[in-house]
Enzyme design. Sequence first.
Site, short mmCIF file in Angstrom:
data_model
loop_
_atom_site.label_atom_id
_atom_site.label_comp_id
_atom_site.label_asym_id
_atom_site.label_seq_id
_atom_site.Cartn_x
_atom_site.Cartn_y
_atom_site.Cartn_z
N LYS A 176 0.83 -1.20 0.00
CA LYS A 176 0.00 0.00 0.00
C LYS A 176 0.87 1.25 0.00
CE LYS A 176 -2.04 -1.32 3.76
NZ LYS A 176 -2.94 -1.48 4.92
N THR A 208 -8.42 10.03 8.27
CA THR A 208 -8.16 8.76 7.58
C THR A 208 -8.03 7.58 8.55
OG1 THR A 208 -5.78 9.26 7.61
CG2 THR A 208 -7.02 9.89 5.64
N GLY A 210 -8.52 4.28 10.31
CA GLY A 210 -9.19 3.04 9.94
C GLY A 210 -8.99 2.62 8.50
N THR A 211 -8.14 3.34 7.76
CA THR A 211 -7.97 3.04 6.34
C THR A 211 -7.50 1.61 6.09
OG1 THR A 211 -7.34 5.36 6.03
CG2 THR A 211 -6.89 3.85 4.22
N GLY A 212 -6.45 1.18 6.79
CA GLY A 212 -5.89 -0.15 6.56
C GLY A 212 -6.85 -1.26 6.92
N CYS A 213 -7.51 -1.13 8.05
CA CYS A 213 -8.50 -2.13 8.47
C CYS A 213 -9.61 -2.23 7.43
CB CYS A 213 -9.11 -1.76 9.82
SG CYS A 213 -7.93 -1.51 11.16
#
Length: 268
Positions: A176, A208, A210-213
């Site tokens: 990512k 932003t 919580g983007t990865g989850c």
Amino acid sequence: MRPPRVLTIAGSDSGGGAGIQADLKAMLANGVHGMSVLTAITAQNSLGVQGAWELPAEQVRAQFRSVVDDIGVDAVKTGMLASESMVRVVAELLRTLPDGVPVVVDPVSVSKHGDPLLAADAMEAVRSDIVPLATVLTPNLTELGPVSGVEQRTVEDRELAAKELLHAGAAWVLVKGGHDEGDTSVDVLHGPGVRRAYSAARADNRHTHGTGCTLASTIASYVARGYDVPAAVGAAKEYVTGAIEAGFALGDGIGPVDHAWRFRGSGS
């Protein structure tokens, strides 16, 4: 007809922006039934993580068996695993899944605010025990070096790290690019004979959390729905891009992405 079933194994975010809470919101928004196994509880808000408490191994095993043995699963996503011992417990459980159940692994190590969510000695266990079980591994640029064991100095080092993770057993690796500079966010998917980039304009929005989850949970949702991995990543990238653009202020710090952005934009 019941929707596909997706299980998240991760920590709880009391502020509702990341972790189990973000996973379940993303799953609902993307057409699957979400279920959960909590590995840890955090006291967390828009300013950071004020405390974290790992659950006992027997509680984690009981949650997993309760869901898998009765309801069943079509895909699994892992997030915050907290410690070396928890990594090994979760790996042990993942090995008992029926053949063919895909596993999306988000190798979470720090929060959006820089607070540690994985013990310093646990990443080696992630590399040795969890990576070989991953259908899709989704490291960001902060996590890529530690999980691969390849020091990150150049763009070429990202390619080498992805190759090392494929050699370690991950079927697909999504590197990512959200932590890069520039006007475009580029994620690169590496797999069997495949190198594919997914680009999106970078939103001018600091909220932003919580983007990865959210991305990993959405990939798991689309894989559970029957998409192949490149198509699932593409659908997830589109959803997360919209969620980031619609992220909103909450509290005095970094607010969450908006998991319901499609519903709010529909006018209903």
